[in-house]
Scaffold this motif. Structure first.
Motif, mmCIF file in Angstrom:
data_model
loop_
_atom_site.group_PDB
_atom_site.id
_atom_site.type_symbol
_atom_site.label_atom_id
_atom_site.label_comp_id
_atom_site.label_asym_id
_atom_site.label_seq_id
_atom_site.Cartn_x
_atom_site.Cartn_y
_atom_site.Cartn_z
ATOM 1 N N ILE A 96 0.837 -1.204 0.000
ATOM 2 C CA ILE A 96 0.000 0.000 0.000
ATOM 3 C C ILE A 96 0.871 1.253 0.000
ATOM 4 O O ILE A 96 0.619 2.206 -0.741
ATOM 5 C CB ILE A 96 -0.940 -0.006 1.213
ATOM 6 C CG1 ILE A 96 -1.950 -1.145 1.095
ATOM 7 C CG2 ILE A 96 -1.663 1.328 1.351
ATOM 8 C CD1 ILE A 96 -2.693 -1.430 2.382
ATOM 9 N N GLU A 97 1.913 1.255 0.830
ATOM 10 C CA GLU A 97 2.806 2.409 0.887
ATOM 11 C C GLU A 97 3.505 2.640 -0.445
ATOM 12 O O GLU A 97 3.790 3.778 -0.826
ATOM 13 C CB GLU A 97 3.837 2.208 1.993
ATOM 14 C CG GLU A 97 3.243 2.245 3.403
ATOM 15 C CD GLU A 97 4.284 1.999 4.470
ATOM 16 O OE1 GLU A 97 5.463 1.765 4.107
ATOM 17 O OE2 GLU A 97 3.923 2.026 5.660
ATOM 18 N N ARG A 99 2.100 1.950 -3.257
ATOM 19 C CA ARG A 99 1.023 2.166 -4.229
ATOM 20 C C ARG A 99 1.054 1.123 -5.347
ATOM 21 O O ARG A 99 0.820 1.427 -6.514
ATOM 22 C CB ARG A 99 1.094 3.575 -4.814
ATOM 23 C CG ARG A 99 1.069 4.701 -3.790
ATOM 24 C CD ARG A 99 -0.217 4.682 -2.974
ATOM 25 N NE ARG A 99 -0.371 5.880 -2.161
ATOM 26 C CZ ARG A 99 0.047 6.005 -0.902
ATOM 27 N NH1 ARG A 99 0.670 4.980 -0.307
ATOM 28 N NH2 ARG A 99 -0.149 7.114 -0.215
ATOM 29 N N THR A 104 -0.812 -5.345 -3.591
ATOM 30 C CA THR A 104 -1.834 -5.155 -2.563
ATOM 31 C C THR A 104 -2.918 -6.212 -2.683
ATOM 32 O O THR A 104 -3.320 -6.838 -1.697
ATOM 33 C CB THR A 104 -2.454 -3.755 -2.673
ATOM 34 O OG1 THR A 104 -1.443 -2.769 -2.471
ATOM 35 C CG2 THR A 104 -3.553 -3.566 -1.633
ATOM 36 N N VAL A 170 -10.153 -0.005 -3.503
ATOM 37 C CA VAL A 170 -8.905 0.166 -4.253
ATOM 38 C C VAL A 170 -9.162 -0.004 -5.749
ATOM 39 O O VAL A 170 -8.628 0.739 -6.584
ATOM 40 C CB VAL A 170 -7.837 -0.836 -3.767
ATOM 41 C CG1 VAL A 170 -6.613 -0.809 -4.681
ATOM 42 C CG2 VAL A 170 -7.421 -0.530 -2.338
ATOM 43 N N PHE A 175 -5.640 4.523 -4.983
ATOM 44 C CA PHE A 175 -4.987 4.820 -3.705
ATOM 45 C C PHE A 175 -5.177 6.284 -3.322
ATOM 46 O O PHE A 175 -4.218 7.021 -3.120
ATOM 47 C CB PHE A 175 -3.502 4.468 -3.767
ATOM 48 C CG PHE A 175 -3.228 2.997 -3.844
ATOM 49 C CD1 PHE A 175 -3.348 2.194 -2.728
ATOM 50 C CD2 PHE A 175 -2.863 2.401 -5.044
ATOM 51 C CE1 PHE A 175 -3.106 0.834 -2.792
ATOM 52 C CE2 PHE A 175 -2.605 1.040 -5.128
ATOM 53 C CZ PHE A 175 -2.734 0.254 -3.992
ATOM 54 N N VAL A 180 -6.258 4.989 1.529
ATOM 55 C CA VAL A 180 -5.020 4.569 2.192
ATOM 56 C C VAL A 180 -5.176 4.634 3.705
ATOM 57 O O VAL A 180 -4.739 3.726 4.426
ATOM 58 C CB VAL A 180 -3.845 5.454 1.719
ATOM 59 C CG1 VAL A 180 -2.593 5.161 2.547
ATOM 60 C CG2 VAL A 180 -3.558 5.218 0.244
#
Length: 211
Positions: A96-97, A99, A104, A170, A175, A180
């Motif tokens: 996720i960080e 992207r 994910t 998502v 994102f 997020v």
């Protein structure tokens, strides 16, 4: 610099404006603080359930106790599923960080699969105990057991539903910052459930027979 000076030091061009008068906190701070309060309220609930179980663990009313009811091998597999799902959830948060949608989805699917396996094993244990006449109404011990473990299982179920909804967000929204933030709140929630389960595994299952 003193604490007072630090709180009144101008930031971003503000001059002589106290920190308390510079406007509301950033949304990330508000969301994070609120969610931690929610997790703490859950800790209070589980603490009460653990206390009730500790008091009632030996109140079997002449029925079976945990030593004769619990299949520790099966519970160990359950624990492995949930702990591994926590690891994959951590990998999902890294994706996720970064992207990375593909990563994910992948790690979220693995997390969901292990969480669902945990629930399936737990449900099979409940059904087996019920078929043996060891339902929640059999004794105070079993009432406390089903309430504690069942409440945790309900949280896991809600967590899986939350994860499925977040993956849909998502896919449709990407994102965005709000997505997020929700995803990171989910990861905190999931890790908290693993911590609670360690307590359940240690106190309820490993402690069976020592009440």
């Amino acid at each position: 610099m003193s604490v007072v000076d630090a709180l009144t030091t101008p930031v971003d061009g503000d001059t002589n404006i106290p920190l308390s008068e510079r406007g509301p906190a950033a949304i990330e701070v508000v969301v994070g603080f609120g969610f931690w309060l929610f997790l703490l309220s859950d800790v209070v609930i589980f603490s009460a359930l653990f206390a009730a179980y500790a008091v009632l663990a030996d109140r079997t009313a002449g029925g079976p106790d945990g030593l004769h009811l619990f299949n520790r091998g099966l519970v160990l597999i359950e624990t492995g599923c949930l702990l591994f799902s926590s690891f994959t959830c951590g990998l999902c948060s890294i994706a996720i960080e970064r992207r990375s949608a593909a990563a994910t989805y992948f790690w979220a699917a693995i997390t969901f699969a292990f969480g669902a396996a945990f629930l399936g094993l737990e449900l099979s244990e409940f059904l087996r105990m019920g078929s043996e006449g060891a339902g929640p109404t059999r004794s105070a011990f079993l009432s406390a057991f089903f309430t504690l473990v069942g409440t945790h299982g309900l949280h896991v179920t809600l967590g899986l539903c939350w994860l499925a909804v977040m993956m849909a967000q998502v896919a449709t929204l990407g994102f965005r910052p709000v997505v997020v933030r929700r995803l990171l709140c989910f990861t905190l929630f999931w890790h908290a459930l693993d911590i609670v389960w360690i307590g359940v595994f240690t106190i309820v299952y490993l402690g069976a027979g020592y009440a």
